[in-house]
Scaffold this motif. Structure first.
Motif, short mmCIF file in Angstrom:
data_model
loop_
_atom_site.label_atom_id
_atom_site.label_comp_id
_atom_site.label_asym_id
_atom_site.label_seq_id
_atom_site.Cartn_x
_atom_site.Cartn_y
_atom_site.Cartn_z
N GLY A 144 7.20 -13.54 15.39
CA GLY A 144 6.03 -14.38 15.59
C GLY A 144 4.71 -13.76 15.19
N ARG A 145 4.73 -12.63 14.47
CA ARG A 145 3.47 -12.03 14.04
C ARG A 145 3.63 -11.40 12.66
N PHE A 146 2.48 -11.03 12.06
CA PHE A 146 2.52 -10.34 10.78
C PHE A 146 2.89 -8.88 11.02
N ASN A 147 3.80 -8.35 10.21
CA ASN A 147 4.32 -7.00 10.41
C ASN A 147 4.05 -6.14 9.17
N SER A 148 3.37 -5.03 9.37
CA SER A 148 3.19 -4.05 8.30
C SER A 148 4.49 -3.27 8.13
N LEU A 149 4.85 -2.99 6.88
CA LEU A 149 6.09 -2.27 6.59
C LEU A 149 5.82 -0.94 5.89
N HIS A 150 4.65 -0.38 6.15
CA HIS A 150 4.29 0.90 5.54
C HIS A 150 5.27 1.98 6.00
N ASN A 151 5.90 2.66 5.05
CA ASN A 151 6.86 3.76 5.31
C ASN A 151 8.12 3.29 6.03
N ILE A 152 8.44 2.02 5.91
CA ILE A 152 9.66 1.48 6.51
C ILE A 152 10.58 0.96 5.40
N LEU A 153 11.86 1.24 5.52
CA LEU A 153 12.83 0.75 4.55
C LEU A 153 12.74 -0.78 4.49
N LEU A 154 12.73 -1.33 3.28
CA LEU A 154 12.61 -2.79 3.16
C LEU A 154 13.44 -3.33 2.00
N LEU A 155 13.65 -4.62 2.05
CA LEU A 155 14.29 -5.38 0.98
C LEU A 155 13.20 -6.24 0.35
N LYS A 156 13.05 -6.13 -0.97
CA LYS A 156 11.99 -6.87 -1.66
C LYS A 156 12.59 -7.63 -2.84
N ASP A 157 12.27 -8.94 -2.93
CA ASP A 157 12.74 -9.72 -4.08
C ASP A 157 11.59 -9.89 -5.08
N GLY A 158 11.72 -10.84 -6.00
CA GLY A 158 10.70 -11.04 -7.02
C GLY A 158 9.42 -11.63 -6.49
N PHE A 159 9.42 -12.07 -5.24
CA PHE A 159 8.23 -12.69 -4.64
C PHE A 159 7.51 -11.74 -3.69
N SER A 160 8.26 -11.13 -2.78
CA SER A 160 7.66 -10.27 -1.76
C SER A 160 8.76 -9.60 -0.94
N PRO A 161 8.42 -8.67 -0.05
CA PRO A 161 9.41 -8.17 0.91
C PRO A 161 9.92 -9.31 1.78
N PHE A 162 11.18 -9.20 2.23
CA PHE A 162 11.71 -10.28 3.08
C PHE A 162 12.61 -9.76 4.21
N GLY A 163 12.95 -8.49 4.22
CA GLY A 163 13.84 -7.99 5.26
C GLY A 163 13.69 -6.49 5.45
N SER A 164 14.10 -6.01 6.63
CA SER A 164 14.06 -4.59 6.93
C SER A 164 14.87 -4.32 8.19
N PRO A 165 15.15 -3.04 8.50
CA PRO A 165 15.81 -2.74 9.77
C PRO A 165 14.86 -2.87 10.96
N PHE A 166 13.60 -3.19 10.70
CA PHE A 166 12.58 -3.33 11.74
C PHE A 166 12.57 -4.76 12.28
N VAL A 167 12.18 -5.70 11.43
CA VAL A 167 12.18 -7.12 11.79
C VAL A 167 12.25 -7.90 10.48
N ASP A 168 12.89 -9.07 10.51
CA ASP A 168 13.05 -9.86 9.28
C ASP A 168 11.95 -10.91 9.14
N SER A 169 11.82 -11.44 7.92
CA SER A 169 10.77 -12.40 7.63
C SER A 169 11.21 -13.82 7.96
N VAL A 170 10.21 -14.67 8.16
CA VAL A 170 10.45 -16.09 8.37
C VAL A 170 10.95 -16.73 7.07
N ARG A 171 10.45 -16.24 5.93
CA ARG A 171 10.70 -16.90 4.64
C ARG A 171 12.18 -17.05 4.30
N THR A 172 12.99 -16.05 4.60
CA THR A 172 14.40 -16.08 4.19
C THR A 172 15.34 -16.30 5.37
#
Length: 230
Positions: A144-172
């Motif tokens: 329910g909030r915006f999450n910074s992913l600085h120095n955190i492992l992430l999954l990024k597609d051609g549009f933007s980051p969308f997933g991580s072991p921290f918290v996942d995005s609403v978009r996907t």
């Protein structure tokens, strides 16, 4: 779709591995009573186990805290998703059923003590890069909030980051309309690739036994840094 692990990520944490299940023709719906009961019982058992031990006593929790530190993130400020789940269980703030895909993802994460995320395949744009977030990376998360992913492992597609072991995005996020999905398991670095594939395959078989459809299982690791999913 190509899924590739960034070499800088592997330099920081050589043992990092991702289990990947690609599901097709699945049906996402209200979880069957069997799954609801199993998830509830598992959380109750964990609660009693946590009465005598700390969340950080679990090797899976500790290993992912080590990954956080290796990538430059503070594990006390940005707890990975499994640690956050475990701390909820310790307070008896159990996860309630949502739908079959989310409930299975929660169950697998607690069962294997590793972060996991499931994503609607059709909402992913182009290829996927697995890397470490910069100070400009972030998204609106399922918390329910915006999450910074600085120095955190992430999954990024051609549009933007969308997933991580921290918290996942609403978009996907997976919904009851989803018929194709990617299920990502952030495997403990200490687990070898053969064990990682066995874990990923077992989770995929359980998932399709409940949600139907078909599954292909893969593992990204130092010896295989990219795969093609189609």
């Amino acid at each position: 779709m190509n899924i590739e692990m960034d070499t800088k990520l592997l330099q920081a944490m050589p043992g990092i591995k991702l289990g990947i299940n690609y599901y097709t023709k699945i049906t996402v719906s209200e979880s069957p009573q069997m799954l609801k009961g199993r998830l509830q019982l598992f959380q109750e058992q964990l609660f009693f186990e946590l009465e005598d031990k700390s969340v950080t006593d679990f090797p899976g929790i500790q290993e992912w805290r080590t990954v956080w530190k290796a990538l430059g993130a503070d594990p006390n400020r940005y707890r990975h998703s499994t640690e956050a789940l475990m701390r909820r269980v310790k307070k008896q703030n159990y996860m309630t059923p949502f739908h079959s895909a989310v409930d299975l993802n929660t169950f697998f994460s607690l069962q294997h003590v590793i972060p996991a995320g499931i994503y609607d395949f059709e909402k992913i744009v182009g290829d996927i890069n697995v890397s470490t977030g910069t100070d400009t990376d972030g998204y609106d998360g399922l918390n329910g909030r915006f999450n910074s992913l600085h120095n955190i492992l992430l999954l990024k597609d051609g549009f933007s980051p969308f997933g991580s072991p921290f918290v996942d995005s609403v978009r996907t996020a997976v919904t009851e309309e989803t018929t194709e999905a990617l299920h990502i398991f952030f495997i403990r670095p200490s687990m070898d690739a053969t064990e990682a594939l066995a874990l990923t395959t077992a989770c995929g078989n359980m998932f399709t036994s409940i949600s139907g459809g078909e599954v292909c299982s893969y593992v990204l690791h130092e010896g295989q840094t990219s795969i093609i999913v189609n």
